[in-house]
Motif scaffolding. Structure first.
Motif, PDB file in Angstrom:
ATOM      1  N   PHE A 259      18.654   2.739  -9.724  1.00  0.00           N
ATOM      2  CA  PHE A 259      17.911   3.047  -8.500  1.00  0.00           C
ATOM      3  C   PHE A 259      18.153   2.063  -7.363  1.00  0.00           C
ATOM      4  O   PHE A 259      17.529   2.169  -6.318  1.00  0.00           O
ATOM      5  N   GLY A 260      19.040   1.087  -7.580  1.00  0.00           N
ATOM      6  CA  GLY A 260      19.287   0.123  -6.510  1.00  0.00           C
ATOM      7  C   GLY A 260      18.158  -0.880  -6.398  1.00  0.00           C
ATOM      8  O   GLY A 260      17.358  -1.042  -7.306  1.00  0.00           O
ATOM      9  N   TYR A 261      18.129  -1.576  -5.249  1.00  0.00           N
ATOM     10  CA  TYR A 261      17.103  -2.603  -5.138  1.00  0.00           C
ATOM     11  C   TYR A 261      16.187  -2.377  -3.940  1.00  0.00           C
ATOM     12  O   TYR A 261      15.587  -3.289  -3.419  1.00  0.00           O
ATOM     13  N   GLY A 262      16.106  -1.137  -3.494  1.00  0.00           N
ATOM     14  CA  GLY A 262      15.239  -0.851  -2.350  1.00  0.00           C
ATOM     15  C   GLY A 262      13.848  -0.427  -2.799  1.00  0.00           C
ATOM     16  O   GLY A 262      13.253  -1.025  -3.696  1.00  0.00           O
ATOM     17  N   LEU A 263      13.361   0.655  -2.196  1.00  0.00           N
ATOM     18  CA  LEU A 263      12.026   1.158  -2.510  1.00  0.00           C
ATOM     19  C   LEU A 263      12.012   1.841  -3.886  1.00  0.00           C
ATOM     20  O   LEU A 263      11.031   1.743  -4.629  1.00  0.00           O
TER      21      LEU A 263
ATOM     22  N   ALA B 257       0.841  -1.204   0.000  1.00  0.00           N
ATOM     23  CA  ALA B 257       0.000   0.000   0.000  1.00  0.00           C
ATOM     24  C   ALA B 257       0.872   1.249   0.000  1.00  0.00           C
ATOM     25  O   ALA B 257       0.577   2.227  -0.696  1.00  0.00           O
ATOM     26  N   GLY B 258       1.955   1.197   0.765  1.00  0.00           N
ATOM     27  CA  GLY B 258       2.864   2.341   0.801  1.00  0.00           C
ATOM     28  C   GLY B 258       3.439   2.627  -0.574  1.00  0.00           C
ATOM     29  O   GLY B 258       3.448   3.774  -1.039  1.00  0.00           O
ATOM     30  N   GLU B 259       3.886   1.576  -1.256  1.00  0.00           N
ATOM     31  CA  GLU B 259       4.435   1.752  -2.608  1.00  0.00           C
ATOM     32  C   GLU B 259       3.382   2.325  -3.552  1.00  0.00           C
ATOM     33  O   GLU B 259       3.653   3.212  -4.355  1.00  0.00           O
ATOM     34  N   VAL B 260       2.167   1.794  -3.428  1.00  0.00           N
ATOM     35  CA  VAL B 260       1.075   2.232  -4.304  1.00  0.00           C
ATOM     36  C   VAL B 260       0.816   3.722  -4.130  1.00  0.00           C
ATOM     37  O   VAL B 260       0.799   4.493  -5.090  1.00  0.00           O
ATOM     38  N   VAL B 261       0.642   4.132  -2.881  1.00  0.00           N
ATOM     39  CA  VAL B 261       0.253   5.526  -2.621  1.00  0.00           C
ATOM     40  C   VAL B 261       1.398   6.466  -2.976  1.00  0.00           C
ATOM     41  O   VAL B 261       1.200   7.475  -3.664  1.00  0.00           O
TER      42      VAL B 261
ATOM     43  N   ALA C 101       2.915  -1.848  -8.460  1.00  0.00           N
ATOM     44  CA  ALA C 101       3.583  -2.280  -7.229  1.00  0.00           C
ATOM     45  C   ALA C 101       3.768  -3.798  -7.234  1.00  0.00           C
ATOM     46  O   ALA C 101       4.825  -4.308  -6.843  1.00  0.00           O
ATOM     47  N   ILE C 102       2.762  -4.511  -7.709  1.00  0.00           N
ATOM     48  CA  ILE C 102       2.841  -5.974  -7.723  1.00  0.00           C
ATOM     49  C   ILE C 102       3.906  -6.428  -8.725  1.00  0.00           C
ATOM     50  O   ILE C 102       4.741  -7.277  -8.426  1.00  0.00           O
ATOM     51  N   VAL C 103       3.871  -5.826  -9.913  1.00  0.00           N
ATOM     52  CA  VAL C 103       4.887  -6.164 -10.924  1.00  0.00           C
ATOM     53  C   VAL C 103       6.282  -5.906 -10.367  1.00  0.00           C
ATOM     54  O   VAL C 103       7.191  -6.731 -10.493  1.00  0.00           O
ATOM     55  N   ALA C 104       6.438  -4.759  -9.732  1.00  0.00           N
ATOM     56  CA  ALA C 104       7.749  -4.399  -9.178  1.00  0.00           C
ATOM     57  C   ALA C 104       8.190  -5.429  -8.147  1.00  0.00           C
ATOM     58  O   ALA C 104       9.358  -5.824  -8.099  1.00  0.00           O
ATOM     59  N   GLU C 105       7.258  -5.890  -7.346  1.00  0.00           N
ATOM     60  CA  GLU C 105       7.614  -6.870  -6.320  1.00  0.00           C
ATOM     61  C   GLU C 105       7.886  -8.238  -6.942  1.00  0.00           C
ATOM     62  O   GLU C 105       8.672  -9.022  -6.407  1.00  0.00           O
ATOM     63  N   PHE C 106       7.236  -8.504  -8.057  1.00  0.00           N
ATOM     64  CA  PHE C 106       7.551  -9.737  -8.789  1.00  0.00           C
ATOM     65  C   PHE C 106       8.991  -9.700  -9.275  1.00  0.00           C
ATOM     66  O   PHE C 106       9.702 -10.693  -9.261  1.00  0.00           O
TER      67      PHE C 106
END
Ligand SMILES: Nc1ncnc2c1ncn2[C@@H]1O[C@H](COP(=O)(O)OP(=O)(O)OP(=O)(O)O)[C@@H](O)[C@H]1O
Ligand SMILES: Nc1ncnc2c1ncn2[C@@H]1O[C@H](COP(=O)(O)OP(=O)(O)OP(=O)(O)O)[C@@H](O)[C@H]1O
Ligand SMILES: Cc1ncc(C[n+]2csc(CCO)c2C)c(N)n1
Ligand SMILES: [Mg+2]
Ligand SMILES: [Mg+2]
Lengths: 263, 272, 304, 272, 263
Positions: free
Chosen positions: D130-134, D76-80, D206-211
């Motif tokens: 951008f690295g691999y964080g947020l 949710a944080g990533e989304v918003v 956000a989901i794609v990114a987490e995939f």
């Protein structure tokens, strides 16, 4: 006043309240009016007194708050599609040419399109728009747009015309011409007309009766019978009776107290 | 500030615009992109297998076009067919939503849900219901692309002015006529914005669908190239995908100009 | 104390195969070597090779087959493997109990569900050729996602997945026949290896040595105490499924080494195994010829 | 047909609407969906690993909420945050495009390209930059969601009437004032349609990114659950994703009503 | 005609052609007109003759096709932000209340907002819109909307007013009142006014000079000096000179041939 029995339009005990952001606005209060078939009735009144609202109620496009409106044998509780309506704003569709805007009336009513087109061209010519049939609204002047919307309302030979300041954006000369044309169409087609105007002389010139309304809440202040012979001619405006009517109506208006002091 | 022509643009950008207008702008940006890309790869020494240089991709394209092209046709077919289905589903749906508040409130959660569900997760379901052929691909394309069509059509259809609706009703226009002759033409600009969004999403949808399961198409080609670590070939396929997207987008934009000739575009034409 | 920061990228999301790294981190074996290792999950060998190649990660875990392909197909000759963590390919034929697929030849006349990439890499062809199977008698259906579901539902008869853990997962739902391992039938592609960039290796030989020493120690602990290793992983990756992780850890000894490397130190790869991988890839995956074992593997950094 | 109230609705659906309006419609549809789903799974004997029944998902949710919730917060944080960045990038970009024909023509191909490129293919680049964080997650969310914001804002900003622009110029309004006081309010309805589309795409992003790479979040959870073949847990995560999407969508819709109070919605209010 | 030297507005050799879908429309041709500072000039002409176009050219909102327009010492080649403009359509912003629409003028010009608000309320009261300050445009009648747009144009004490049929949607009485109010504001503030109307009597009553235009392509047909004393009073309309002017202008109009035969 005519009795409801022989009338074509009968408005009884009608009032209209809007729920605006500022609370309720009482636009019309206790309106009673009967109009005979073929009669030409003008409504005069100060700006904001409820003239347009009255027309919208008669057209069935707005519901009454209280009271009852009959047109012909029909209780008006839904849009009355028989009428021809000229709205105060011209409401032309920007994606249609002048001719196409007029033809919309026929397309919706699904009559003979070829015949309708002929009449549309004839009406556009009547209002001196020949040469602009294929222009888009944004290429037309204010008065030209208004004339297109008049043609649209007339296209389907409506038995009832509801006209909200139809000549408001026209110069005196064009207006005179169209007044004459309108009266001819009326008598040719036995149209009943409810005509809203802010011009006293226009009201007198056109009407069998003139209804004067008082401002908020809009009420009928007086109804004046105009006893001038028909067909009307422009010259009649110099007539003493015409001038007398003008004076009388002006007087009524002054009595409404719309007027403040001159400086 | 000067009002020079029939169509004065917003003055500040006027001069710049005119200078740059001599080369087709779409080409400009592509040229800039390609040059920057090529230089970046060379200067920053980005390994070929992370980001191949445009020149390398061009070579790969030359060497492999006989396979790239037929696969591109497959994907393009899915994109176009899926897009058309999305229009055929999205527009009527938007009409229902426009005319029924109940529909609007009740159906939006379902539509939103259909969007957020990861398509990969429901792949087994799609395969169960639609088999392994073209159908599941089209379903995924439609799922991805119908949403902007619905949202934008609803917005457009709702934007009809009060006065226009009064006019329609005064003519006794049926619900259908009100829609067809009044609301729809009025809604066309928003709808076309939705279509444009849908073109791009159709392309993404086709690739996602081919990722999930296909034996042809550019998405399939990307997977296969990936399995033999042919990154350059992957990028050749990606470039083709992008070209399909841009061409499709521009076709819809051209169509928009044909369908909505009365609509002027941009502040530069406020008095044309 | 000045620890050297090391970014480690796994091949995939964390699994039992990664236990040595997590144990080494949890028990301070990296620290003993002066290293501070951050372990980041991957999303496939390709991504990890790219991430190491672009310098974003110092050390990666990726399939040796993929690393070989990267060199030959995309010029990734600046990357080298320094240890083989998974030398026997778990790739296998898995079918449901009663499918009648008990030996390689039985797949003839059956339906095969597979993804495009797997088919393309040619190992099924190699397997068929090595075992006299006529692939034209196998009906192939391409499914990239959900092939296991298709198998369970009976849409297809067999799949080519890892015997562990994938075979186990299917077996938990419906009983399966014993998986037929490719590696047992003459086709072995070397799996997960530790990869680094050659220039990193040249500049930081001790880092790589220390890293390999630490995971060797970790691996010994994993073999001794699988339960403890599973707990360590669960602490680091709380969303993982402990049962599955533990199962993977327990079968891992079957895959760590091949017949050729048995008895050698953990991570040491036999040259003949590399040669077989290269030959298979050249023959069946269309890999460009010219690769030699020395170009992709250097075992000299392993603890002696 | 009757014009009953101050706000006559399109007559045909009036009665149905009123009957159904007694239960909140959004709930209705969810209830129907869940019941149909449960029944379908039971009746058609759909295996749990293809589509788990809602009841099974509920059980899983009860058993695993302590991990589902923190991961949901991450997503949710990533989304918003990503959505807000998309607005901050998309709206100014749309202003440039609106005011410069050159920008429009030249930048659209690049924007379309940014949409059609499979995000997986550019993952290595994102990692480098951008690295691999947020950060890379936010970038992907922005990449997916800024497009509808741009397209719809441009459409809205361009829809200012000729007359309105004349009025603005006659007051000597600066470019900025013309934008802020005239075009922007006019464009708000289209922009909000774009925002609504962006909410959904942010969730997908956000989901794609987490995939592509993450060690937390619902997308990661789906991957992990998939790797252990825990389909029920996957669906529990999917349901949470969908809830995030719907709630976010509704928040933006509520906000729209606050920001555009003068805009009436739907044909039912043509004379309110 | 005045010489260009002492004039505030000088229009020389101006023509305007539109490129419509129907090909070129010659809206104005060879217009020459000089207006002195503080002068009140009305433009009369048949619908579609180019009155609005002329105003748009003077405002700098549309570019001339040929010729040159000067206002004050300024060559008009960009929007002239000094003027106060009442457009033919009211152009109210639907998302702003009546008061907020008027205040827009002050917000853009960044003056003292508190003072501007006071004046806005005072102007709204002058046009009898007290009580509707916080109403949204869609809650106002046609005439009320037009009055809001007049207030907006007056808010910033413009030295030049360009008014396109500003009283077109108003009834005779409200119109009389506003004419008086406008003349007072003009003399108080030394405003120069270019006033477009289709009412002959309005033009005479308000103006120092009346410009009569002929239709397409619009040309200046005649310019009549109105030699009536100021301040003007409504009673002057009964004045013989007034009636004489009316007759003269009507004659000119008839001469334009806008008129067809009566039936
Ligand atoms: N944007 C445009 N494109 C093409 N033609 C135009 C445009 N604007 C005006 N015209 C044409 O120019 C002529 C003059 O229009 P204008 O609006 O100035 O008339 P007007 O004198 O103000 O009329 P009215 O009294 O009806 O408002 C008309 O013939 C009209 O069709
Ligand atoms: N939709 C609405 N909501 C709230 N109030 C309204 C609405 N429509 C009209 N009114 C109010 O009703 C009153 C009458 O309006 P109406 O338009 O009927 O006046 P009118 O007599 O036609 O005036 P004009 O001559 O200016 O056109 C006005 O006070 C107006 O503010
Ligand atoms: C460490 C590890 N790497 C990859 C996979 C994914 N995977 C499972 S089976 C298979 C072979 C082809 O189907 C592949 C690539 C995994 N599960 N674990
Ligand atoms: Mg009115
Ligand atoms: Mg005009």
């Amino acid at each position: 006043m005519n009795s409801a029995a022989e009338s074509y339009i009968s408005i009884s005990g009608v009032s209209k309240t809007f729920n605006g952001r500022q609370g309720e606005v009482h636009a019309l209060k206790d309106i009673n009016l009967n109009i005979k078939p073929g009669e030409f009735v003008s409504v005069l009144g100060p700006s904001g007194c409820g003239k347009s609202t009255l027309m919208m109620l008669v057209s069935g496009l707005l519901p009454v708050s209280t009271g009852r409106i009959m047109v012909g044998k029909k209780h008006i509780d839904s849009p009355n599609a028989d009428a021809g309506i000229v709205f105060q704003q011209d409401v032309l569709l920007e994606w249609r040419t002048a001719l196409q805007n007029v033809m919309m009336q026929a397309e919706i009513r699904k009559g003979d399109l070829k015949q309708a087109k002929e009449r549309a061209l004839q009406l556009l010519k009547m209002v001196s728009l020949q040469g602009f049939e294929n222009s888009y609204p944004k290429e037309l002047s204010g008065g030209m747009r208004q004339r297109v919307s008049i043609c649209r309302a007339l296209l389907h030979h409506p038995p009832l015309m509801l006209m909200d300041e139809p000549f408001g954006a026209l110069d005196a000369m064009t207006r005179d011409q169209l007044q004459i044309d309108l009266l001819r169409l009326c008598s040719d087609n036995d149209m009943t007309v409810l005509f809203i105007t802010h011009s006293i002389s226009e009201a007198i010139f056109l009407s069998d009766r003139v209804v004067v309304m008082s401002p908020r809440p809009g009420r009928i202040e007086r109804i004046i019978d105009i006893d001038l012979p028909r067909p009307r001619r422009l010259a009649m405006r110099e007539d003493t009776r015409f001038i007398e009517y003008t004076r009388e109506l002006t007087q009524i208006f002054k009595g409404l107290g719309v007027f403040r002091e001159e400086y | 500030m000067s009002i020079a022509a029939e169509t004065p643009v917003v003055p500040k950008v006027n001069l710049l615009n005119r200078l740059l207008a001599m080369v087709p702008p779409a080409l400009w940006s592509v040229i800039v992109l390609v040059v920057v890309w090529e230089l970046a790869v060379k200067v920053a020494e980005i390994p070929n297998y992370v980001l191949p240089a445009p020149s390398a991709i061009l070579v790969e394209f030359g060497a492999y076009w006989h396979r790239l092209l037929p696969n591109a046709m497959v994907t393009a077919g899915e994109v176009v067919f899926g897009f058309l289905c999305a229009v055929l589903i999205g527009v009527p749906l938007s009409v229902f939503i426009t005319y029924s508040r109940f529909m609007e409130r009740s159906i939006y959660p379902l539509i939103v849900a259909s969007q957020t569900v990861p398509k990969v997760a429901i792949a087994p379901l799609l395969l169960t219901w639609f088999g392994y052929g073209l159908a599941p691909k089209i379903v995924i394309v439609v799922l991805l692309s119908f949403f902007p069509i619905v949202i934008n059509s609803v917005m457009g259809l709702k934007s009809a002015s009060r006065e226009m609706i009064y006019l329609a009703r005064s003519m006794g226009a049926s619900g259908w006529q009100q829609f067809w002759k009044f609301r729809l033409p009025q809604a066309l600009p928003s709808m076309f914005a939705g279509f444009k969004l849908a073109t791009v999403l159709s392309v993404i949808g086709a690739i996602v669908a081919e990722f999930i399961g296909a034996d042809k198409g550019l998405g399939y080609l990307i997977l296969v190239a990936g399995s033999s670590f042919n990154i350059t070939r992957q990028f050749a396929a990606i470039i083709l995908i992008t070209i399909i997207g841009i061409v499709f987008f521009m076709v819809i934009e051209r169509l928009e100009r044909v369908v909505i000739p009365w609509r002027h575009r941009g502040p530069s034409e406020t008095d044309a | 104390q000045d620890l050297k920061k090391v970014h480690l990228r796994l091949a995939y999301i964390t699994g039992g195969v990664d236990a040595p790294m997590f144990v080494a981190a949890a028990k301070g074996y990296f620290k003993e070597q002066g290293l501070d290792v951050e372990i980041v999950d991957g999303n496939g060998s390709t991504g990890t090779i790219q991430a190491v190649g672009s310098g974003d990660f110092d050390i990666g875990i990726a399939g040796l087959g993929a690393t070989a392909q990267a060199q030959q197909a995309s010029g990734a000759n600046d990357i080298i493997a320094v240890a083989g963590l998974l030398q026997k390919d778990p790739s296998s034929i898995v079918s449901l109990k009663g499918s009648g697929i008990l030996k390689p030849k039985d797949i003839e006349g059956k339906r095969f569900g597979t993804d495009a990439g797997n088919l393309q890499d040619g190992m099924i062809t190699a397997f068929a050729e090595a075992n006299g199977i006529d692939m034209s008698k196998v009906e192939t259906i391409i499914i990239n996602t959900g092939e296991q579901v298709a198998l369970l539902k009976g849409d297809i008869d067999f799949v080519n997945v890892w015997a562990n853990p994938d075979g186990d997962k299917i077996g938990k739902i419906k009983p399966i026949e014993t998986p037929i391992l490719f590696a047992d039938y003459g086709v072995n592609i070397l799996g997960s290896s530790v990869i680094v960039r050659k220039d990193y290796l040249a500049k930081n030989p001790d880092v790589v040595r220390g890293f390999l020493a630490a995971i060797t120690k970790g691996k010994a602990d994993v073999d001794k105490d699988p339960e403890g290793a599973a707990d360590i992983i669960m602490a680091a990756r709380p969303d993982s499924d402990r049962e599955i992780i533990l199962g993977e850890i327990k079968v891992m000894p079957n895959y760590r080494q091949t017949a050729a490397s048995k008895g050698k130190p953990f991570g040491w790869i036999a040259p003949e195994d590399i040669q077989q991988t290269i030959s298979l890839l050249e023959k069946y995956s269309g890999m460009k010829p010219g690769l030699t074992p020395a170009l992709i593997y250097d075992g000299s950094y392993l603890p002696q």
